[in-house]
Design a protein around this motif. Structure first.
Motif, mmCIF file in Angstrom:
data_model
loop_
_atom_site.group_PDB
_atom_site.id
_atom_site.type_symbol
_atom_site.label_atom_id
_atom_site.label_comp_id
_atom_site.label_asym_id
_atom_site.label_seq_id
_atom_site.Cartn_x
_atom_site.Cartn_y
_atom_site.Cartn_z
ATOM 1 N N THR A 14 0.835 -1.193 0.000
ATOM 2 C CA THR A 14 0.000 0.000 0.000
ATOM 3 C C THR A 14 0.871 1.245 0.000
ATOM 4 O O THR A 14 0.553 2.239 0.624
ATOM 5 N N ASP A 15 1.999 1.186 -0.705
ATOM 6 C CA ASP A 15 2.874 2.341 -0.774
ATOM 7 C C ASP A 15 2.461 3.328 -1.857
ATOM 8 O O ASP A 15 2.884 4.467 -1.849
ATOM 9 N N HIS A 16 1.676 2.890 -2.786
ATOM 10 C CA HIS A 16 1.250 3.763 -3.870
ATOM 11 C C HIS A 16 0.109 4.655 -3.374
ATOM 12 O O HIS A 16 -0.797 4.190 -2.686
ATOM 13 N N PRO A 17 0.121 5.939 -3.699
ATOM 14 C CA PRO A 17 -0.930 6.848 -3.217
ATOM 15 C C PRO A 17 -2.344 6.433 -3.617
ATOM 16 O O PRO A 17 -3.290 6.683 -2.880
ATOM 17 N N SER A 18 -2.495 5.786 -4.758
ATOM 18 C CA SER A 18 -3.842 5.390 -5.162
ATOM 19 C C SER A 18 -4.413 4.320 -4.235
ATOM 20 O O SER A 18 -5.631 4.245 -4.063
ATOM 21 N N ASP A 19 -3.553 3.500 -3.630
ATOM 22 C CA ASP A 19 -4.039 2.515 -2.659
ATOM 23 C C ASP A 19 -4.634 3.203 -1.441
ATOM 24 O O ASP A 19 -5.686 2.806 -0.940
ATOM 25 N N TRP A 20 -3.970 4.225 -0.969
ATOM 26 C CA TRP A 20 -4.476 4.964 0.191
ATOM 27 C C TRP A 20 -5.730 5.752 -0.185
ATOM 28 O O TRP A 20 -6.630 5.926 0.642
ATOM 29 N N ALA A 21 -5.807 6.226 -1.411
ATOM 30 C CA ALA A 21 -7.004 6.930 -1.863
ATOM 31 C C ALA A 21 -8.210 5.987 -1.871
ATOM 32 O O ALA A 21 -9.310 6.386 -1.487
ATOM 33 N N TRP A 22 -8.002 4.745 -2.300
ATOM 34 C CA TRP A 22 -9.072 3.746 -2.258
ATOM 35 C C TRP A 22 -9.575 3.556 -0.830
ATOM 36 O O TRP A 22 -10.770 3.528 -0.573
ATOM 37 N N ILE A 23 -8.632 3.396 0.083
ATOM 38 C CA ILE A 23 -9.011 3.154 1.480
ATOM 39 C C ILE A 23 -9.777 4.342 2.038
ATOM 40 O O ILE A 23 -10.824 4.187 2.673
ATOM 41 N N ALA A 24 -9.279 5.545 1.799
ATOM 42 C CA ALA A 24 -9.962 6.748 2.285
ATOM 43 C C ALA A 24 -11.341 6.897 1.653
ATOM 44 O O ALA A 24 -12.307 7.257 2.335
ATOM 45 N N ALA A 25 -11.446 6.614 0.377
ATOM 46 C CA ALA A 25 -12.736 6.737 -0.313
ATOM 47 C C ALA A 25 -13.756 5.737 0.223
ATOM 48 O O ALA A 25 -14.936 6.071 0.376
ATOM 49 N N LEU A 86 -10.552 -4.966 0.868
ATOM 50 C CA LEU A 86 -9.855 -6.194 0.477
ATOM 51 C C LEU A 86 -10.179 -6.591 -0.961
ATOM 52 O O LEU A 86 -9.308 -7.085 -1.682
ATOM 53 N N ALA A 87 -11.418 -6.354 -1.368
ATOM 54 C CA ALA A 87 -11.775 -6.639 -2.767
ATOM 55 C C ALA A 87 -10.952 -5.763 -3.706
ATOM 56 O O ALA A 87 -10.462 -6.228 -4.737
ATOM 57 N N GLY A 88 -10.779 -4.506 -3.341
ATOM 58 C CA GLY A 88 -9.945 -3.618 -4.151
ATOM 59 C C GLY A 88 -8.490 -4.034 -4.137
ATOM 60 O O GLY A 88 -7.797 -3.987 -5.157
ATOM 61 N N PHE A 89 -8.019 -4.465 -2.979
ATOM 62 C CA PHE A 89 -6.614 -4.871 -2.847
ATOM 63 C C PHE A 89 -6.323 -6.125 -3.669
ATOM 64 O O PHE A 89 -5.329 -6.184 -4.380
ATOM 65 N N PHE A 90 -7.205 -7.104 -3.585
ATOM 66 C CA PHE A 90 -6.955 -8.367 -4.276
ATOM 67 C C PHE A 90 -7.238 -8.299 -5.772
ATOM 68 O O PHE A 90 -6.835 -9.197 -6.514
ATOM 69 N N THR A 91 -7.920 -7.253 -6.214
ATOM 70 C CA THR A 91 -8.180 -7.104 -7.647
ATOM 71 C C THR A 91 -7.357 -5.977 -8.248
ATOM 72 O O THR A 91 -7.666 -5.498 -9.336
ATOM 73 N N ARG A 92 -6.287 -5.581 -7.593
ATOM 74 C CA ARG A 92 -5.498 -4.446 -8.067
ATOM 75 C C ARG A 92 -4.726 -4.742 -9.343
ATOM 76 O O ARG A 92 -4.328 -3.832 -10.038
ATOM 77 N N ASN A 93 -4.517 -6.000 -9.682
ATOM 78 C CA ASN A 93 -3.763 -6.351 -10.885
ATOM 79 C C ASN A 93 -4.655 -6.747 -12.057
ATOM 80 O O ASN A 93 -4.153 -7.176 -13.087
ATOM 81 N N VAL A 94 -5.956 -6.615 -11.912
ATOM 82 C CA VAL A 94 -6.877 -6.935 -13.001
ATOM 83 C C VAL A 94 -7.246 -5.639 -13.717
ATOM 84 O O VAL A 94 -6.946 -4.542 -13.232
ATOM 85 N N PRO A 95 -7.895 -5.714 -14.863
ATOM 86 C CA PRO A 95 -8.310 -4.477 -15.544
ATOM 87 C C PRO A 95 -9.186 -3.592 -14.647
ATOM 88 O O PRO A 95 -9.933 -4.084 -13.795
ATOM 89 N N ALA A 101 -16.057 -2.854 -10.878
ATOM 90 C CA ALA A 101 -17.278 -3.655 -10.760
ATOM 91 C C ALA A 101 -17.242 -4.529 -9.504
ATOM 92 O O ALA A 101 -18.224 -4.606 -8.764
ATOM 93 N N THR A 102 -16.101 -5.160 -9.251
ATOM 94 C CA THR A 102 -15.979 -6.024 -8.072
ATOM 95 C C THR A 102 -16.118 -5.220 -6.788
ATOM 96 O O THR A 102 -16.874 -5.594 -5.885
ATOM 97 N N VAL A 103 -15.396 -4.129 -6.708
ATOM 98 C CA VAL A 103 -15.466 -3.282 -5.513
ATOM 99 C C VAL A 103 -16.876 -2.727 -5.340
ATOM 100 O O VAL A 103 -17.400 -2.687 -4.228
#
Length: 129
Positions: A14-25, A86-95, A101-103
């Motif tokens: 979760t070092d990338h800023p977009s990961d933290w943005a997902w969590i905050a959102a 967690l859904a966002g985290f585990f699907t971070r490498n998919v399109p 849609a998953t999140v």
């Protein structure tokens, strides 16, 4: 040997800023929905200023509500946010479309469960503001 989670955290974590943005959102969305549920409850009960009462009611104890039910409601809210994250985290490498849609589906399911629990456990007395 590292476990799979340790490997995935070592590769991107979760070092990338977009990961933290997902969590905050996700947490902001759940807070906004919590406010909406409080507002609906206050308006239905005839509060003079439902918006202000809802803002105060988000973090205060409700009269007439079992503390265990309130804790269960907040835990459902947090577990829904965690499952969405967690859904966002585990699907971070998919399109991106698949990830959104998953999140979205996981978030809507969590919100539905939380709102249904609050609806079923809401006191039905007429004199609670």
């Amino acid at each position: 040997m590292n476990s799979g989670l340790e490997d995935s955290l070592a590769r991107g974590g979760t070092d990338h800023p977009s990961d933290w943005a997902w969590i905050a959102a996700i947490f902001a969305l759940y807070l906004l929905i919590g406010y909406g549920l409080e507002y609906r409850s206050k308006k239905r009960r005839g509060a003079a200023r439902p918006a202000k009462a809802a803002a105060n009611g988000l973090f205060s104890e409700r009269t007439g509500v079992d503390p265990g039910q309130r804790l269960a409601s907040r835990m459902l809210m947090l577990c829904g946010a965690l499952a969405t994250g967690l859904a966002g985290f585990f699907t971070r490498n998919v399109p991106t479309a698949v990830q959104f849609a998953t999140v979205g589906v996981v978030a809507l399911l969590g919100i539905f469960v939380w709102a249904y629990f609050d609806y079923r456990t809401e006191p039905r007395g007429g004199d609670n503001p």
